[in-house]
Design a protein around this motif. Structure first.
Motif, PDB file in Angstrom:
ATOM      1  N   LYS A 402       0.829  -1.208   0.000  1.00 20.30           N
ATOM      2  CA  LYS A 402       0.000   0.000   0.000  1.00 20.30           C
ATOM      3  C   LYS A 402       0.861   1.254   0.000  1.00 20.30           C
ATOM      4  O   LYS A 402       0.615   2.201  -0.763  1.00 20.30           O
ATOM      5  CB  LYS A 402      -0.915  -0.008   1.228  1.00 20.30           C
ATOM      6  N   VAL A 403       1.892   1.286   0.841  1.00 19.90           N
ATOM      7  CA  VAL A 403       2.757   2.464   0.948  1.00 19.90           C
ATOM      8  C   VAL A 403       3.515   2.695  -0.363  1.00 19.90           C
ATOM      9  O   VAL A 403       3.650   3.838  -0.828  1.00 19.90           O
ATOM     10  CB  VAL A 403       3.741   2.286   2.124  1.00 19.90           C
ATOM     11  N   ILE A 404       4.016   1.622  -0.979  1.00 20.02           N
ATOM     12  CA  ILE A 404       4.746   1.772  -2.238  1.00 20.02           C
ATOM     13  C   ILE A 404       3.834   2.330  -3.324  1.00 20.02           C
ATOM     14  O   ILE A 404       4.224   3.221  -4.100  1.00 20.02           O
ATOM     15  CB  ILE A 404       5.347   0.419  -2.666  1.00 20.02           C
ATOM     16  N   GLU A 405       2.601   1.844  -3.385  1.00 21.81           N
ATOM     17  CA  GLU A 405       1.654   2.365  -4.365  1.00 21.81           C
ATOM     18  C   GLU A 405       1.301   3.833  -4.069  1.00 21.81           C
ATOM     19  O   GLU A 405       1.114   4.637  -4.981  1.00 21.81           O
ATOM     20  CB  GLU A 405       0.394   1.508  -4.391  1.00 21.81           C
ATOM     21  N   ALA A 406       1.231   4.187  -2.794  1.00 22.39           N
ATOM     22  CA  ALA A 406       0.946   5.578  -2.422  1.00 22.39           C
ATOM     23  C   ALA A 406       2.080   6.496  -2.880  1.00 22.39           C
ATOM     24  O   ALA A 406       1.840   7.610  -3.353  1.00 22.39           O
ATOM     25  CB  ALA A 406       0.742   5.685  -0.917  1.00 22.39           C
ATOM     26  N   MET A 407       3.322   6.034  -2.728  1.00 29.45           N
ATOM     27  CA  MET A 407       4.453   6.820  -3.235  1.00 29.45           C
ATOM     28  C   MET A 407       4.360   6.997  -4.748  1.00 29.45           C
ATOM     29  O   MET A 407       4.575   8.090  -5.278  1.00 29.45           O
ATOM     30  CB  MET A 407       5.770   6.135  -2.871  1.00 29.45           C
ATOM     31  N   ARG A 408       4.030   5.912  -5.437  1.00 23.48           N
ATOM     32  CA  ARG A 408       3.961   5.965  -6.898  1.00 23.48           C
ATOM     33  C   ARG A 408       2.883   6.944  -7.356  1.00 23.48           C
ATOM     34  O   ARG A 408       3.083   7.708  -8.295  1.00 23.48           O
ATOM     35  CB  ARG A 408       3.686   4.574  -7.460  1.00 23.48           C
ATOM     36  N   HIS A 409       1.747   6.908  -6.676  1.00 18.58           N
ATOM     37  CA  HIS A 409       0.627   7.766  -7.094  1.00 18.58           C
ATOM     38  C   HIS A 409       0.633   9.127  -6.392  1.00 18.58           C
ATOM     39  O   HIS A 409      -0.260   9.944  -6.634  1.00 18.58           O
ATOM     40  CB  HIS A 409      -0.691   7.040  -6.833  1.00 18.58           C
ATOM     41  N   GLN A 410       1.618   9.342  -5.523  1.00 13.67           N
ATOM     42  CA  GLN A 410       1.835  10.627  -4.860  1.00 13.67           C
ATOM     43  C   GLN A 410       0.605  11.082  -4.054  1.00 13.67           C
ATOM     44  O   GLN A 410       0.224  12.252  -4.058  1.00 13.67           O
ATOM     45  CB  GLN A 410       2.215  11.704  -5.883  1.00 13.67           C
ATOM     46  N   ARG A 411       0.031  10.109  -3.352  1.00 14.03           N
ATOM     47  CA  ARG A 411      -1.156  10.429  -2.558  1.00 14.03           C
ATOM     48  C   ARG A 411      -1.280   9.431  -1.404  1.00 14.03           C
ATOM     49  O   ARG A 411      -1.083   8.233  -1.587  1.00 14.03           O
ATOM     50  CB  ARG A 411      -2.402  10.373  -3.442  1.00 14.03           C
ATOM     51  N   MET A 412      -1.616   9.947  -0.220  1.00 16.38           N
ATOM     52  CA  MET A 412      -1.856   9.096   0.947  1.00 16.38           C
ATOM     53  C   MET A 412      -3.353   8.839   1.066  1.00 16.38           C
ATOM     54  O   MET A 412      -4.130   9.785   1.236  1.00 16.38           O
ATOM     55  CB  MET A 412      -1.366   9.784   2.226  1.00 16.38           C
ATOM     56  N   PRO A 413      -3.792   7.579   0.986  1.00 13.81           N
ATOM     57  CA  PRO A 413      -5.231   7.294   1.097  1.00 13.81           C
ATOM     58  C   PRO A 413      -5.730   7.517   2.523  1.00 13.81           C
ATOM     59  O   PRO A 413      -4.968   7.450   3.491  1.00 13.81           O
ATOM     60  CB  PRO A 413      -5.337   5.816   0.717  1.00 13.81           C
ATOM     61  N   ARG A 414      -7.018   7.740   2.627  1.00 11.65           N
ATOM     62  CA  ARG A 414      -7.595   7.982   3.947  1.00 11.65           C
ATOM     63  C   ARG A 414      -7.859   6.672   4.692  1.00 11.65           C
ATOM     64  O   ARG A 414      -7.994   5.604   4.087  1.00 11.65           O
ATOM     65  CB  ARG A 414      -8.891   8.770   3.828  1.00 11.65           C
ATOM     66  N   THR A 415      -7.936   6.779   5.993  1.00  9.13           N
ATOM     67  CA  THR A 415      -8.332   5.675   6.854  1.00  9.13           C
ATOM     68  C   THR A 415      -9.838   5.755   7.075  1.00  9.13           C
ATOM     69  O   THR A 415     -10.372   6.828   7.386  1.00  9.13           O
ATOM     70  CB  THR A 415      -7.596   5.747   8.201  1.00  9.13           C
ATOM     71  N   LEU A 416     -10.525   4.637   6.908  1.00  7.72           N
ATOM     72  CA  LEU A 416     -11.993   4.630   7.002  1.00  7.72           C
ATOM     73  C   LEU A 416     -12.466   4.527   8.448  1.00  7.72           C
ATOM     74  O   LEU A 416     -11.719   4.154   9.351  1.00  7.72           O
ATOM     75  CB  LEU A 416     -12.551   3.451   6.208  1.00  7.72           C
ATOM     76  N   HIS A 417     -13.732   4.846   8.645  1.00  9.70           N
ATOM     77  CA  HIS A 417     -14.474   4.594   9.892  1.00  9.70           C
ATOM     78  C   HIS A 417     -13.925   5.348  11.103  1.00  9.70           C
ATOM     79  O   HIS A 417     -14.000   4.854  12.235  1.00  9.70           O
ATOM     80  CB  HIS A 417     -14.516   3.090  10.204  1.00  9.70           C
ATOM     81  N   VAL A 418     -13.365   6.530  10.893  1.00  9.97           N
ATOM     82  CA  VAL A 418     -12.868   7.339  12.013  1.00  9.97           C
ATOM     83  C   VAL A 418     -13.875   8.468  12.269  1.00  9.97           C
ATOM     84  O   VAL A 418     -13.950   9.419  11.503  1.00  9.97           O
ATOM     85  CB  VAL A 418     -11.473   7.925  11.723  1.00  9.97           C
ATOM     86  N   ASP A 419     -14.642   8.305  13.331  1.00  6.55           N
ATOM     87  CA  ASP A 419     -15.567   9.378  13.682  1.00  6.55           C
ATOM     88  C   ASP A 419     -14.818  10.550  14.305  1.00  6.55           C
ATOM     89  O   ASP A 419     -15.095  11.720  14.040  1.00  6.55           O
ATOM     90  CB  ASP A 419     -16.652   8.875  14.642  1.00  6.55           C
ATOM     91  N   ALA A 420     -13.815  10.221  15.142  1.00 11.41           N
ATOM     92  CA  ALA A 420     -12.950  11.207  15.784  1.00 11.41           C
ATOM     93  C   ALA A 420     -11.767  10.441  16.360  1.00 11.41           C
ATOM     94  O   ALA A 420     -11.878   9.248  16.655  1.00 11.41           O
ATOM     95  CB  ALA A 420     -13.687  11.953  16.894  1.00 11.41           C
ATOM     96  N   PRO A 421     -10.600  11.086  16.513  1.00 15.47           N
ATOM     97  CA  PRO A 421      -9.460  10.388  17.127  1.00 15.47           C
ATOM     98  C   PRO A 421      -9.812   9.920  18.536  1.00 15.47           C
ATOM     99  O   PRO A 421     -10.544  10.593  19.269  1.00 15.47           O
ATOM    100  CB  PRO A 421      -8.367  11.459  17.155  1.00 15.47           C
ATOM    101  N   THR A 422      -9.319   8.762  18.907  1.00 21.88           N
ATOM    102  CA  THR A 422      -9.651   8.202  20.211  1.00 21.88           C
ATOM    103  C   THR A 422      -9.303   9.176  21.341  1.00 21.88           C
ATOM    104  O   THR A 422      -8.185   9.721  21.382  1.00 21.88           O
ATOM    105  CB  THR A 422      -8.920   6.866  20.440  1.00 21.88           C
ATOM    106  N   PRO A 423     -10.204   9.384  22.273  1.00 15.88           N
ATOM    107  CA  PRO A 423      -9.927  10.288  23.398  1.00 15.88           C
ATOM    108  C   PRO A 423      -9.001   9.666  24.435  1.00 15.88           C
ATOM    109  O   PRO A 423      -8.607  10.336  25.391  1.00 15.88           O
ATOM    110  CB  PRO A 423     -11.322  10.544  23.982  1.00 15.88           C
ATOM    111  N   GLU A 424      -8.641   8.381  24.242  1.00 11.25           N
ATOM    112  CA  GLU A 424      -7.750   7.711  25.181  1.00 11.25           C
ATOM    113  C   GLU A 424      -6.291   8.154  24.998  1.00 11.25           C
ATOM    114  O   GLU A 424      -5.410   7.714  25.733  1.00 11.25           O
ATOM    115  CB  GLU A 424      -7.834   6.191  24.977  1.00 11.25           C
ATOM    116  N   VAL A 425      -6.042   9.012  24.009  1.00  4.12           N
ATOM    117  CA  VAL A 425      -4.677   9.436  23.677  1.00  4.12           C
ATOM    118  C   VAL A 425      -4.605  10.960  23.701  1.00  4.12           C
ATOM    119  O   VAL A 425      -5.515  11.644  23.234  1.00  4.12           O
ATOM    120  CB  VAL A 425      -4.284   8.924  22.269  1.00  4.12           C
ATOM    121  N   ASP A 426      -3.507  11.484  24.249  1.00 11.12           N
ATOM    122  CA  ASP A 426      -3.260  12.926  24.231  1.00 11.12           C
ATOM    123  C   ASP A 426      -2.592  13.273  22.903  1.00 11.12           C
ATOM    124  O   ASP A 426      -1.371  13.271  22.768  1.00 11.12           O
ATOM    125  CB  ASP A 426      -2.363  13.330  25.406  1.00 11.12           C
TER     126      ASP A 426
END
Length: 611
Positions: A402-426
């Motif tokens: 996935k990372v190699i293809e992202a470099m080739r296409h010059q774009r970082m794909p999004r991560t799905l199903h994130v309503d908000a970053p976990t509040p368990e982390v600062d």
């Protein structure tokens, strides 16, 4: 003789002996000096070899969502496809019992996992049925790997090619073994045979290692392959992993622990995270030294800058992740690569979506990559598991592709199903940002780099650092899908032959059908023709489609794809192994023989010069 004469003679003898000793001493010193120089040269070569980068020259994969190639995987992540489905109905699973035992049955499944072209690999139908499907998928994926690398795998027989494969699941057949399959089960179920069968089939004589470090298996396999290349025990190495669930036991067991996501989706680092989702898949990469790749003309997809493996040790639980150990493995990989944390743009995380593991991993990333960075250049964080689920032994290598293809296409794909970053982390404790939206990743003054993490439930952790290759080393081959190399509607240089082969009539048709989109989409048929005869294995069933224009080539290739023949399409059979040298034979008698060659003399500059 007088005393004076005796003294003179003795002195002369002594002087001659001294001269001889001096000459011997000089010769000895010359020899020692030369030997020291040779030793220094060998040490310098060994040190240079140990420091020389290892590169990825081929990739192949099978993942949920119909992914059958690296290009397919890119389309899946770039389009934001959710590949989670209901369990397949072709595996003789007791789905009613599964629904009773498991509150979540949706996962990432390989739809064609039971299928296998046994005859292609010289395996009998009965043995193929007995084989763990993971071995079947690995064999097919390995063939695709060498084709992707542009290497005729039949030329590697007897070479020091290594195989390093991660494989976990061994529940195929269980205790209910049909009598007709007895006798095959030892080789069909042993995980050691997963790598050994590949080496046996192709005749590789480098290390063949199957390993199980659970979720980190494929990345650890890659780490060992890198070390094998650097030490010189392998000149080329296959690395990756595979997971196919022969039965639903893993789903039921994890459901008992309330570790599965209710909707079957990994919500990596999200506030809504409620568990993981199992997936299936296979991924392989081919690695070798940078100098060898350049010398042999192999296309370089990525440079592996560094890698590291460690263990949680006596942490807070056998299966609980360790934050300090994760921090250490990241720092060890950065040290191995000679990089600072700010030199890395992206981390493809483990990110399983569990409420325990994700916060621990996020804190480790914030404590390492998140420190000393400019706020406008945060570390970006993504996870393939949000698209397909957790493919266990095949998870890490999927992140690499996935990372190699992202470099080739010059774009970082999004991560799905994130309503908000976990509040368990600062999240304010460091410059780390979730990829909730795609982000452009253009080439800049410094190389683009990414880390890939995997953390095994056994406590074995691995981190790999990838770097884009130099621009001149990453040109697309002309015959690769989407290369865009067009030759208009007319092919220059006269008639072009497209030579294809397969292990069976069906295989031959499949190869021809696979070439059709290349010709139709604008790839130069001359380049395709060159690739077909220079980097593909020559198999028993063969066909040739000829044409002087794109329309004619497409039509004749279509005839081959349908199993037919005609004026511009020929099908035949031949010996499996191609001869070492090629000759032209001009049959006929009398003036016919002369006429046979005249046409080539007029139409082929290369032939005329050679003749």
């Amino acid at each position: 003789m007088s005393d004076a004469e005796t003294t003179a003679t003795t002195g002369g003898t002594t002087a001659g002996a001294a001269a001889t000793r001096e000459e011997k001493l000089v010769e000895y010193l010359k020899w020692v000096t030369a030997d020291l120089q040779e030793t220094r040269r060998r040490l310098a070569e060994a040190e240079a070899a140990d420091e020389e980068p290892v590169v990825i020259v081929g990739m192949a994969c099978r993942y949920p969502g119909g992914v059958a190639s690296p290009a397919d995987l890119w389309r899946l992540v770039d389009d934001g496809v959710d590949a989670i489905t209901d369990p397949p109905t072709d595996r003789e699973w007791d789905l009613e019992r599964l629904n009773e035992k498991c509150y979540s049955t949706r996962s990432g499944f390989l739809a064609d996992a039971p299928l296998f072209d046994a005859g292609f690999f010289g395996i009998s139908p009965r043995e193929a049925v007995a084989m763990d499907p993971q071995q079947r998928v690995l064999m097919e994926t390995s063939w695709e790997l060498f084709e992707h690398a542009g290497i005729d795998v039949t030329t590697l027989k007897g070479s020091s090619t290594g195989v390093f494969v991660g494989i976990v699941e061994e529940s195929y057949h269980g205790l209910n073994v049909p009598e007709e399959l007895e006798g095959f089960l030892m080789t069909s179920k042993l995980s050691s045979v997963a790598s050994g069968r590949m080496a046996y089939t192709y005749g590789f004589e480098g290390p063949a290692v199957s390993l199980d470090t659970a979720c980190s298996s494929s990345l650890v396999a890659l780490h060992l392959a890198i070390r094998s290349i650097r030490s010189g025990e392998s000149t080329l190495a296959v690395a990756g992993g595979v997971t196919i669930h022969a039965d639903p036991g893993g789903h039921i067991d994890f459901a008992k622990q309330r570790g599965l996501a209710a909707d079957g989706r990994c919500k990596s680092f999200a506030a809504a995270a409620d568990g993981t989702s199992w997936a299936e898949g296979a991924g392989l990469v081919l690695v070798e030294r940078l100098s060898d790749a350049r010398r042999l003309g192999h296309r370089i997809h990525a440079v592996i800058r560094g890698s590291a493996v460690n263990q949680d040790g006596a942490s807070n639980g056998l299966a609980a992740p360790s934050g300090p150990a994760q921090e250490r493995v990241i720092r060890q990989a950065l040290a191995d690569a000679g990089l600072g944390a700010a030199d890395v743009d992206l981390v493809e995380a483990h990110g399983t979506g569990t409420t325990l593991g994700d916060p621990i991993e996020a804190r480790a990333l914030l404590a390492t990559y998140g420190q000393g960075r400019r706020p406008e250049h945060p570390l970006m964080l993504g996870s393939l598991k949000s698209n397909i689920g957790h493919s266990v032994a095949a998870a890490g290598v999927g992140g690499v592709i996935k990372v190699i293809e992202a470099m080739r296409h010059q774009r970082m794909p999004r991560t799905l199903h994130v309503d908000a970053p976990t509040p368990e982390v600062d999240w304010d404790s460091g410059a780390v940002e979730l990829l909730t939206d795609p982000r452009e990743w253009p080439r800049g003054e410094k190389p683009r780099r990414a880390g890939v993490s995997s953390f095994g439930v056994s406590g074995t952790n691995c981190h790999v650092l990838l770097e884009e290759p130099e621009v001149e080393l990453q040109e697309e081959p002309a015959a690769e899908p989407g290369s865009g190399a067009g030759a208009g509607g007319v092919v220059g240089g006269g008639v072009v032959p497209l030579v294809v082969s397969g292990g069976s009539p069906g295989g031959l048709k499949g190869v021809a059908a696979g070439l059709l989109p290349l010709v139709e989409d604008g790839a130069d048929p001359r380049d395709i023709a060159g690739e077909l005869v220079s980097s593909r294995a020559v198999l028993g069933w063969r066909g040739v489609a000829v044409g002087s224009g794109r329309d004619e080539l497409t039509a004749n290739l279509g005839v081959l794809a349908n199993g037919g023949s005609g004026p511009g399409s020929v099908i035949g059979t031949g010996p499996v192994s191609a001869p070492d040298r090629v000759v032209f034979v001009f049959p006929g008698q009398g003036h016919q023989w002369v006429g046979m060659a005249v046409g080539l003399l007029d139409s082929s500059v290369v032939f005329a010069e050679r003749l």
